[in-house]
Design a protein around this motif. Structure first.
Motif: not given
Length: 299
Positions: A10-18, A25-29, A59-71
């Motif tokens: 999932q690409g992190i968009l501004p709508a996903h950010a705090d 964290a809520g979006q990630l959960l 452990e790490e923060a993810a920022r807008v524009g980065q790519i999240i991978t969930i396995k």
């Protein structure tokens, strides 16, 4: 991939950010619960529901524009329940650097259709890591089951008459936050129940507001303990979230959240159903990323 792996990108968009521009964290959960549920249902072949999510560490923060991978992967299947391991990584598209964001362990229960019964197939173990996770799962299950009993005993034995001497302490009552949400169709999962990830996200929001009452900054969620679902809720339910800071430590605060559900009739009669509880640990940082101290609290 083993047969029961699920991988979501999932690409992190501004709508996903705090407000800090980091992935909420809520979006990630939400995403973690969705991926883990897909892995559980892939193994079970029937609908599955979230029972608990344990030992969630950020452990790490993810920022807008980065790519999240969930396995997500089923580590072990018991008779009707499964342990699902979840690992979240973030990749910076400019530098290609990959970091671990979060790890967690979730339990799902298979829900058969009608009066049928489910007997889950054992997990196919393909690697040394699979064998290790399979062995650890039975121990973690034993700890989980014992943890609740230990907690109940502590509650009964705790001394409510503790004297508290610290003068500059802040009353925990100032950190109490209540929120009410109406469960609408977009909040439901594919079974018609309130999506577990959505409830987690709402809990994170109210807990974050509670922690923010003690620090002049945006709190950062570090871990979640005892995230347990006691029962389902449905479209049309009113969910009442109560959060309060239980205690603070030098650079962190524990917030307790309790969730109660009401249908229309229960709402009128004031008969809540306790559906969820959790303890969330927050830290606070300034604009330079330096940890801020929390004040002491008075219960």
């Amino acid at each position: 991939h083993s047969p029961m792996d699920v991988c979501m990108c999932q690409g992190i968009l501004p709508a996903h950010a705090d407000p800090r521009g980091e992935l909420s964290a809520g979006q990630l959960l939400r995403w973690m619960d969705a991926a883990a549920c897909l892995a559980a249902e892939k193994h079970a072949g029937v609908s599955c529901v979230t029972v608990s999510m344990d030992d969630i560490q950020f452990e790490e923060a993810a920022r807008v524009g980065q790519i999240i991978t969930i396995k997500a992967k089923v580590n072990r299947a018991f008779r009707t329940s499964m342990e699902v391991g979840i690992k979240v990584t973030v990749q910076d598209v400019l530098t290609n650097v990959e970091k671990t964001v979060s790890v967690a362990c979730a339990t799902y229960v298979a829900k058969p259709v009608g009066a049928g019964k489910v007997e889950l197939e054992p997990v196919k173990l393909l690697s040394a890591e699979d064998h290790l996770e399979h062995s650890l799962a039975i121990e973690k299950r034993r700890i989980r089951l014992g943890y609740f009993q230990v907690f109940q005993n502590l509650m009964q034995e705790s001394n409510t008459e503790d004297t508290f001497e610290e003068e500059d302490a802040v009353s925990t009552e100032l950190t109490h936050v209540q929120s009410i949400e109406l469960v609408l169709p977009p909040h439901a999962n594919h079974h018609g129940n309130t999506f577990g990830g959505q409830i987690m996200a709402w809990m994170e929001t109210v807990a974050s507001i509670s922690a923010s009452r003690l620090c002049r900054s945006h709190p950062v969620l570090k871990s979640v303990n005892m995230f347990k679902f006691w029962g389902p809720s449905f479209v049309g339910d009113r969910l009442v979230f109560n959060a309060i800071v239980n205690n603070t430590f030098q650079n962190s605060a524990e917030v307790g959240v309790r969730v109660e559900a009401y249908d229309c009739e229960e709402w009128i009669k004031d008969q809540p159903r306790h559906i969820n509880s959790a303890f969330l640990i927050f830290s606070a940082v300034n604009d330079n990323g330096e940890l801020l101290p929390f004040p002491r609290v008075k219960p």
